[in-house]
Write a protein that holds these residues in place. Sequence first.
Motif, short mmCIF file in Angstrom:
data_model
loop_
_atom_site.label_atom_id
_atom_site.label_comp_id
_atom_site.label_asym_id
_atom_site.label_seq_id
_atom_site.Cartn_x
_atom_site.Cartn_y
_atom_site.Cartn_z
N ILE A 67 0.85 -1.20 0.00
CA ILE A 67 0.00 0.00 0.00
C ILE A 67 0.88 1.24 0.00
O ILE A 67 0.67 2.19 -0.77
CB ILE A 67 -0.95 0.01 1.21
N MET A 68 1.90 1.24 0.87
CA MET A 68 2.74 2.43 1.03
C MET A 68 3.57 2.71 -0.23
O MET A 68 3.65 3.85 -0.68
CB MET A 68 3.67 2.27 2.24
N THR A 69 4.20 1.69 -0.80
CA THR A 69 5.00 1.92 -2.01
C THR A 69 4.10 2.21 -3.21
O THR A 69 4.50 2.94 -4.12
CB THR A 69 5.92 0.73 -2.30
N GLY A 70 2.88 1.65 -3.20
CA GLY A 70 1.92 1.99 -4.25
C GLY A 70 1.49 3.44 -4.15
O GLY A 70 1.40 4.15 -5.16
N LEU A 71 1.23 3.92 -2.93
CA LEU A 71 0.88 5.33 -2.73
C LEU A 71 2.03 6.24 -3.14
O LEU A 71 1.82 7.32 -3.70
CB LEU A 71 0.51 5.58 -1.26
N SER A 275 20.69 -7.98 -2.27
CA SER A 275 19.94 -7.31 -3.33
C SER A 275 18.70 -6.66 -2.71
O SER A 275 18.35 -6.94 -1.56
CB SER A 275 19.51 -8.31 -4.42
N SER A 276 18.06 -5.80 -3.47
CA SER A 276 16.88 -5.10 -2.97
C SER A 276 15.72 -6.08 -2.79
O SER A 276 15.60 -7.06 -3.53
CB SER A 276 16.47 -4.01 -3.95
N PRO A 277 14.83 -5.82 -1.81
CA PRO A 277 13.72 -6.73 -1.57
C PRO A 277 12.65 -6.72 -2.65
O PRO A 277 11.85 -7.65 -2.75
CB PRO A 277 13.15 -6.24 -0.22
N GLY A 278 12.59 -5.67 -3.45
CA GLY A 278 11.61 -5.61 -4.55
C GLY A 278 10.29 -4.98 -4.18
O GLY A 278 9.40 -4.85 -5.03
N THR A 279 10.13 -4.55 -2.93
CA THR A 279 8.84 -3.99 -2.50
C THR A 279 8.50 -2.71 -3.24
O THR A 279 7.34 -2.45 -3.57
CB THR A 279 8.87 -3.73 -0.99
N GLY A 280 9.52 -1.88 -3.50
CA GLY A 280 9.27 -0.64 -4.22
C GLY A 280 8.79 -0.87 -5.64
O GLY A 280 7.89 -0.17 -6.13
N PHE A 281 9.37 -1.86 -6.30
CA PHE A 281 8.94 -2.17 -7.67
C PHE A 281 7.56 -2.82 -7.68
O PHE A 281 6.75 -2.57 -8.59
CB PHE A 281 9.97 -3.07 -8.34
N ASP A 282 7.27 -3.66 -6.70
CA ASP A 282 5.94 -4.24 -6.60
C ASP A 282 4.89 -3.15 -6.37
O ASP A 282 3.75 -3.26 -6.83
CB ASP A 282 5.88 -5.26 -5.45
#
Length: 359
Positions: A67-71, A275-282
């Motif tokens: 929700i947060m990275t989507g916002l 490596s990055s967790p990928g949450t920002g891209f998700d």
Amino acid sequence: MSKLMKIFTGDSFILSIVAIIMGLILGALVMLIGGYDPFEAYSALITRVYGDSYNFGEAIREMTPLIMTGLAFAFAARTGLFNIGGEGQFLIGMTAASIVGIHVHGLPVYIHAPLAVIAGAVFGGLWAAIAGYLKAARGVNEVISCIMLNWIGLYLSNMIINNYALLDGENRSVDIQPTASIAIGWLSEMMGNARVHWGTVIALLAAVFFYIFMWKTKQGYELRAVGFNQDASKYAGMNVNRNVVKAMFISGAFAGLGGAFTVLGVFGYQSVMASSPGTGFDGIAVALIGMNNPFGIILGSILFGTLTYGSAGMSFSADVPPEIVRIVIGAIIFFIAAQGIVRWVLKPFYAKRKKEKVL
């Protein structure tokens, strides 16, 4: 309220629902081609997420940072910016919250936990503001600077944890202070020790803040105006450069909050990451599914979190590779992006509805 009703009855919402259905159907076809039973797979996925209280709580935990990275992505998009740096902002917010949670002592929980959360938001916002400043002052494309800042954020976070918080003999930090935790103990016990936390509540409030700030305030109007047309906004007396930096700061603050929630409410420590967790891209995918609308993003995170967390159920119960879930998610995003295909599928429905109105 009327604006909210339009979201769930408007053309965009219908297109999103149909795109989701088409993505699920395409995923089912891929399963059939691979020799798997799509009905069994989707049933196992739903059972995994909603079959018991523990897995339901863990699914909610999975949805919260999305929700947060989507916002974060959607806020920037609404102001004409493409913030692809949510990954770096997420990590910097996580690191700032970790340092406050580990090294600040002697504070009560009602001060320490909010302070760590605020630190995550502020430093995530400042990290995004770097890209905003470079664009405003030097004309540097924010996509390029954000990609670079993602890598810098990863290695900077690892360096900080290595030098200031690393647990001897292990590739992770020491645990945060108990007073910095935002876990909800009583609710966790009720849900079989699922890692639920206050971050979920804050994420929902953040979506409401997004809506009110963007569509009900003067500053939100200025940000949207700058996004639509910078030259016209400048002619109208708006400070374009300041608004660009402000938009990126608020966008990064959302992502930073997601990182803070992860370390303060889920793990209680921060690992040194290869490596990055990928949450920002998700989060970008969630924002696209939600059509960059804050309430649509909540629904998109529910879908994305359900598919991601439930993929384990598909793998264990139906022997379906979890990678197929990524195909489903990719197909959904494709159909949302290629709305012409969805409109073509809905053309008979629209024609019939138009004919009924004429009659």
